[in-house]
Design a protein around this motif. Structure first.
Motif, short mmCIF file in Angstrom:
data_model
loop_
_atom_site.label_atom_id
_atom_site.label_comp_id
_atom_site.label_asym_id
_atom_site.label_seq_id
_atom_site.Cartn_x
_atom_site.Cartn_y
_atom_site.Cartn_z
N UNK A 28 68.72 -40.32 -34.33
CA UNK A 28 69.07 -39.32 -33.31
C UNK A 28 69.45 -37.97 -33.89
N UNK A 29 70.14 -37.96 -35.02
CA UNK A 29 70.68 -36.71 -35.56
C UNK A 29 70.32 -36.46 -37.02
N UNK A 30 69.39 -37.23 -37.56
CA UNK A 30 69.02 -37.08 -38.96
C UNK A 30 68.53 -35.68 -39.31
N UNK A 31 68.97 -35.20 -40.44
CA UNK A 31 68.57 -33.87 -40.90
C UNK A 31 69.43 -32.75 -40.36
N UNK A 32 70.49 -33.09 -39.64
CA UNK A 32 71.34 -32.06 -39.06
C UNK A 32 72.80 -32.26 -39.47
N UNK A 33 73.58 -31.21 -39.27
CA UNK A 33 75.01 -31.25 -39.51
C UNK A 33 75.68 -31.53 -38.17
N UNK A 34 76.52 -32.56 -38.13
CA UNK A 34 77.19 -32.94 -36.88
C UNK A 34 78.69 -33.04 -37.10
N UNK A 35 79.42 -32.91 -36.01
CA UNK A 35 80.87 -33.08 -36.07
C UNK A 35 81.20 -34.48 -35.59
N UNK A 36 81.91 -35.21 -36.43
CA UNK A 36 82.44 -36.52 -36.04
C UNK A 36 83.86 -36.26 -35.57
N UNK A 37 84.12 -36.45 -34.29
CA UNK A 37 85.45 -36.12 -33.78
C UNK A 37 86.50 -37.14 -34.22
N UNK A 38 87.75 -36.75 -34.12
CA UNK A 38 88.84 -37.68 -34.42
C UNK A 38 88.83 -38.83 -33.42
N UNK A 39 88.42 -38.52 -32.19
CA UNK A 39 88.28 -39.52 -31.13
C UNK A 39 87.22 -39.01 -30.17
N UNK A 40 86.29 -39.86 -29.79
CA UNK A 40 85.18 -39.46 -28.92
C UNK A 40 85.42 -39.90 -27.48
N UNK A 41 85.16 -39.00 -26.55
CA UNK A 41 85.22 -39.33 -25.12
C UNK A 41 84.01 -40.18 -24.74
N UNK A 42 84.07 -40.79 -23.57
CA UNK A 42 82.98 -41.66 -23.13
C UNK A 42 81.64 -40.93 -23.01
N UNK A 43 81.67 -39.64 -22.71
CA UNK A 43 80.41 -38.90 -22.56
C UNK A 43 80.01 -38.14 -23.82
N UNK A 44 80.67 -38.39 -24.93
CA UNK A 44 80.33 -37.72 -26.19
C UNK A 44 78.99 -38.25 -26.71
N UNK A 45 78.22 -37.41 -27.39
CA UNK A 45 76.91 -37.81 -27.91
C UNK A 45 76.99 -39.01 -28.84
N UNK A 47 79.08 -41.60 -28.75
CA UNK A 47 79.23 -42.82 -27.94
C UNK A 47 77.90 -43.18 -27.29
N UNK A 48 77.19 -42.18 -26.77
CA UNK A 48 75.89 -42.44 -26.15
C UNK A 48 74.87 -42.93 -27.19
N UNK A 49 75.02 -42.47 -28.41
CA UNK A 49 74.07 -42.81 -29.47
C UNK A 49 74.28 -44.22 -30.03
N UNK A 50 75.52 -44.57 -30.33
CA UNK A 50 75.78 -45.84 -31.03
C UNK A 50 76.63 -46.83 -30.25
N UNK A 51 77.15 -46.42 -29.11
CA UNK A 51 78.01 -47.31 -28.32
C UNK A 51 79.49 -47.07 -28.61
N UNK A 52 80.32 -47.50 -27.68
CA UNK A 52 81.76 -47.25 -27.77
C UNK A 52 82.39 -47.85 -29.02
N UNK A 53 82.15 -49.13 -29.27
CA UNK A 53 82.80 -49.82 -30.38
C UNK A 53 82.43 -49.18 -31.72
N UNK A 54 81.14 -48.94 -31.94
CA UNK A 54 80.69 -48.33 -33.20
C UNK A 54 81.21 -46.89 -33.32
N UNK A 55 81.20 -46.14 -32.23
CA UNK A 55 81.69 -44.76 -32.27
C UNK A 55 83.17 -44.73 -32.64
#
Length: 132
Positions: A28-45, A47-55
């Motif tokens: 989904x995001x390979x080759x790009x710089x992304x921000x991994x938040x301290x905590x992700x909301x349910x609608x964060x990319x 969570x949508x990408x890998x699921x709640x538990x993995x996120x």
């Protein structure tokens, strides 16, 4: 379980959140710089990408040892590289020739010889083969 065949960041993510999450993130995001938040909301990319538990596992991992309450930035390796390495490793583990494994993975034959020489062969259950 060893994920040494993956790029370092994806191996790190696979250790904490699972291989499927690492590969999904790379795709989904390979080759790009992304921000991994301290905590992700349910609608964060993430969570949508890998699921709640993995996120949650990924966020916790990158939050530990960091004094950045808003998260950290990481460079996600290209997904096709990780998937190609996986395909090549599995083909070699099944006994394919270097040329066959390279064609299956879309990589060079030289890469197949290098992978074989470094002992990065994995069986279907992704465990290293020790005595080949």
């Amino acid at each position: 379980m060893s994920y040494s065949w993956l790029p370092a960041l994806l191996a790190e993510i696979a250790e904490v959140a699972g291989l499927d999450a690492a590969l999904a993130l790379a795709a989904a995001r390979g080759g790009t710089r992304v921000r991994i938040p301290a905590q992700a909301d349910d609608d964060h990319w993430l969570v949508r990408c890998v699921g709640r538990k993995a996120a949650d596992a990924i966020c916790i991992h990158f939050r530990q040892g960091s004094n950045r309450p808003r998260g950290v930035y990481v460079e996600v390796p290209l997904g096709r590289t990780a998937n190609a390495r996986r395909v090549m490793a599995q083909a070699l583990a099944r006994g394919a020739s270097a040329a066959e494994a390279a064609r299956a993975a879309g990589m060079t034959e030289r890469s197949a010889y290098r992978m074989r020489r470094r002992g990065r062969l994995y069986t279907e259950d992704r465990q290293p083969r020790l005595f080949d």
